[in-house]
Design a protein around this motif. Sequence first.
Motif, mmCIF file in Angstrom:
data_model
loop_
_atom_site.group_PDB
_atom_site.id
_atom_site.type_symbol
_atom_site.label_atom_id
_atom_site.label_comp_id
_atom_site.label_asym_id
_atom_site.label_seq_id
_atom_site.Cartn_x
_atom_site.Cartn_y
_atom_site.Cartn_z
ATOM 1 N N GLU A 3 -5.624 -9.068 9.580
ATOM 2 C CA GLU A 3 -5.547 -8.593 8.201
ATOM 3 C C GLU A 3 -4.442 -9.334 7.474
ATOM 4 O O GLU A 3 -3.308 -9.377 7.942
ATOM 5 N N LEU A 4 -4.800 -9.940 6.336
ATOM 6 C CA LEU A 4 -3.848 -10.642 5.487
ATOM 7 C C LEU A 4 -3.639 -9.810 4.231
ATOM 8 O O LEU A 4 -4.608 -9.286 3.661
ATOM 9 N N THR A 5 -2.386 -9.691 3.786
ATOM 10 C CA THR A 5 -2.074 -8.927 2.579
ATOM 11 C C THR A 5 -1.192 -9.765 1.676
ATOM 12 O O THR A 5 -0.170 -10.296 2.123
ATOM 13 N N ILE A 6 -1.598 -9.880 0.406
ATOM 14 C CA ILE A 6 -0.796 -10.558 -0.615
ATOM 15 C C ILE A 6 -0.578 -9.561 -1.738
ATOM 16 O O ILE A 6 -1.534 -8.978 -2.263
ATOM 17 N N ARG A 7 0.691 -9.341 -2.085
ATOM 18 C CA ARG A 7 1.034 -8.423 -3.173
ATOM 19 C C ARG A 7 1.687 -9.205 -4.303
ATOM 20 O O ARG A 7 2.504 -10.081 -4.068
ATOM 21 N N SER A 8 1.306 -8.852 -5.525
ATOM 22 C CA SER A 8 1.991 -9.372 -6.706
ATOM 23 C C SER A 8 2.382 -8.158 -7.548
ATOM 24 O O SER A 8 2.191 -7.013 -7.122
#
Length: 174
Positions: A119-124
């Motif tokens: 699982e990859l997570t990118i937050r902005s």
Amino acid sequence: MSEPSTKSLTDTAPFPPEEIGGFLRHCAGEWMGLRSQFALAAVSAAAELDTEDGDAWHSSERGELVVSFLEPEAPGGAGGLRVCPKDGVAQQLHFSADGDFRSGDQQGSWQLWPDGSLELTIRSNDTEVRERIWFTKPNLRLRSTVESSADGSPGRASFSSEIRRVSRPTAPVS
């Protein structure tokens, strides 16, 4: 930096991959895929407006990817991936052993789950994108992606099924 490896290690690595380096190595290869995309916010808007264009919220497309494993940049590193759509621009993802990854100017986190999925997570500031990648067979990879706004409401989603291209055995010369 080392040259990318295009050789898949499916013959020697455990399946499903049990550690991040093995998972990344298992991703190497040429993939044919079908991706379905869904604009979930458009579903809500279309329902509220009762529009006649009921199919505007989804689309499907075929694609081809070439994925190469990148050797770790430092000892003890996890390595990375070079992902290049056919006739497209390559993107590199570099993974650290501590659960972070970067791609260009984006940074995120990764987690390898006990079921063998990554699982990859990118937050902005106002969105979060989660992508889950898993193998059901050594040459069949599935990916799901969900983008959510800061309040948790879903925006876009996609699902991809990808099949690894394998070379045919050479016919014996008679």
